[in-house]
Scaffold this active site. Sequence first.
Site, short mmCIF file in Angstrom:
data_model
loop_
_atom_site.label_atom_id
_atom_site.label_comp_id
_atom_site.label_asym_id
_atom_site.label_seq_id
_atom_site.Cartn_x
_atom_site.Cartn_y
_atom_site.Cartn_z
N ASP A 92 18.19 -22.54 -11.28
CA ASP A 92 18.52 -23.84 -11.88
C ASP A 92 17.46 -24.89 -11.54
OD1 ASP A 92 19.99 -25.69 -13.29
OD2 ASP A 92 21.86 -25.33 -12.20
N ASP A 116 24.93 -27.21 -20.66
CA ASP A 116 26.10 -27.44 -19.82
C ASP A 116 27.31 -27.82 -20.65
OD1 ASP A 116 24.98 -26.79 -17.45
OD2 ASP A 116 24.63 -28.82 -16.76
C1 GLA Z 1 23.77 -27.30 -13.41
C2 GLA Z 1 23.98 -26.05 -14.23
C3 GLA Z 1 25.44 -25.67 -14.18
C4 GLA Z 1 25.85 -25.45 -12.75
C5 GLA Z 1 25.56 -26.68 -11.93
C6 GLA Z 1 25.79 -26.44 -10.46
O1 GLA Z 1 24.37 -28.40 -13.99
O2 GLA Z 1 23.54 -26.22 -15.53
O3 GLA Z 1 25.66 -24.51 -14.95
O4 GLA Z 1 25.16 -24.34 -12.23
O5 GLA Z 1 24.22 -27.11 -12.08
O6 GLA Z 1 25.55 -27.53 -9.70
#
Ligand code: GLA
Length: 720
Positions: free
Chosen positions: A465, A535
């Site tokens: 990420d 997201d």
């Molecule tokens: C980001 C990712 C999510 C999740 C969060 C965790 O927003 O896109 O899918 O993994 O971080 O903090």
Amino acid sequence: MLHLVTKHAQLSLQVLPSGHVALVYLGSRIGETDLSYVVTDIKRASYLADTDSIKDFKLEQISQLYPAYGNPDLRTPAHKEVYSDGSRISDFRYSHHEFLTVKPQLDGLPYASGDQTQTLRLVLQDTVTDCELAITITAFYDHDVFTQSVQFTNGTKEELTIQSLQSLNLDLLTDQYDLITLTGAWGREMGISRRGLYQGIQGVDSKRGASGHGQNPFIALADAETMENQGSVIACSLLYSGNFSALAEVDMHQNTRLQLGINPFEFDWTLAAGEAFQTPEACFLYTDQGLNAMSQTFHRFFQDCVVRSRYADKERPVLLNNWEATYFDFDAQKLTALADEAAAVGVELFVLDDGWFGDRKDDTTSLGDWQPNEEKLGGTLNELVQRITAKGLRFGLWLEPEMVSPASDLYHAHPDWAVQVAGRTPQQVRHQYVLDLCNPAVQEYLIATLTELLTTADIRYVKWDMNRNLTDCYSPTLAPKRQSEFAHRYILGLYRILAAVTTRFPDVLFEGCAGGGGRFDAGMLYYMPQSWASDDTDAIERLKIQAGTALVYPPVAMGCHISAVPNHQVGRITEIATRAVVAQQGNFGYELNLLALSEEEKLVIKEQIATYKKRRRTLQFGLHYRLRVYDKENEFAWMKVSKDGTQAIISHVTLLAKPNTVPKRLKLLGLQPELFYRMGDTVRSGKEWQQIGISLPKPTHDFFAAQWELTQTEQPPVLL
Ligand code: GLA
């Protein structure tokens, strides 16, 4: 004339008597003949400089392969340098060329490779400075794609500064195009934008240190008449994940200059005498078969020639990710209970998301402290992994390696590793700083830390990420005059780490993520074969996000999960069948609390997964067609046809139900007209399915979805 051809496309260049190199033709194949009349036929315009004092030889009107600044073309140059005497103009002319049978590799950057390629390496030289530009263009014959990258070598005896060095410049003798780009924001990635060109500069760019949620390193020019299945389009994509620029400039005489490369903004690269700078690689294509063909060409090319992972062509597991199920609020008991349910419904990969390390109870701490929180995990990470894998599941882990929380041991030990300008307070996003990946010590540290972590347990998947963009850009490891190299050096550092880790762990499936689709580009695909698309997990929002993503990127590269209702981002309630149809457009998984579901709901999920597994090859790797719908604002339809053509899965979603409307038929694509296909008890010819189509059901409520399977079959006996 110099010609490069693919199965259906042709690129023709001409070295003019002056030594300038003209891009004479990019289009469908017309034969490798003398096309020099294209340049000589150009009628001269007024008020433009003559070239070499030859009356009416006006470079500004000529389609050039790689235009320089100010000598005498005054449009946006493809490159610009500042020489030691302060001068900025340059004059590059043909020096020599060669055709190569093996495409050269790029050092430290992603690049495409494949069979059946022909490469032209064309060298231009400025005889005043002795600097060289080597332009490498490769035709991928079978894939119908060209690639281009450029290398600049400083032939002077002094230092110089490169201010711009684009990967691709396409000069076209018309402005009769629509410009297509992908735009949006966090949670609304990859909106398809299409509008007519106008005189001036237009396009998208990123200054964010990543390709970004709101812009993507993709740009296309389509004829106004171009639709899904007909019409011409020139489309380009950059194999790069940082600041980029993708622009179209329409000049005073209705010519269009298309450029793609590293963003010249905040890019000044100091080059010592004798040193070279290599651009990222751009890929580009021409098709006269419409946007479906453009997408399919990109999909196949990225899958076959860019993605390096062993998983490129392997079926991807159905996963359960605990993020929206638990957020930070989990312990060993909850995780194992979730894993039990996951195994029972047929999930294959259990992904432990954010919150498993350091003292991370929320997003305010611990990034950088990649030591498992044994209290939360009920023992070591290895023990947890063993407990989960004993249930028949594979185990995956979330990481955000490029970041550091101010509240972390790593930050306390190395405050200077966080990107910042000394004397100023650096900006936080989500309570975190970015690590200075320009610093080789940081690169080494991350490679060692990740290697150790991935060796301690049987981890088969990593979600990599990146939850913020770059502010406060500065690295103490760079000399003051090199600070504008920061953004590119950050990406080079990232690529170095990714190359080391993915090579060391070839059996780990890596999924990119940047707060969703904030770094979904072909550069990342080279290292990681898939990426979380957004997201926003709402099925209806996802229809647009996924349509934009799959316009360019392979659907199998696009992480798509079924989440809970009401949806956590927009509060919408959609039935689980609709959520499944939408999530199965890409790389399918679940991201919800199975423990909170009823037995009936879990049974539905179990059946969804069982059916999905039977259709997985086609759904993940089939040819992807967007289908024509009756009401474009209210319907989405697409189908996948297996590579061998024997199976097709068709999906249709209606957004809002409307009174007194009569659903129309959905005409299919990609079938063999003369062959026969079965849907349930009905057998019809490919011709009939394509020309007459499926009778759509009448939506009984909002967000209504339907999915069908067609399988190739024998011709039914003709009844007399
Ligand atoms: C980001 C990712 C999510 C999740 C969060 C965790 O927003 O896109 O899918 O993994 O971080 O903090």
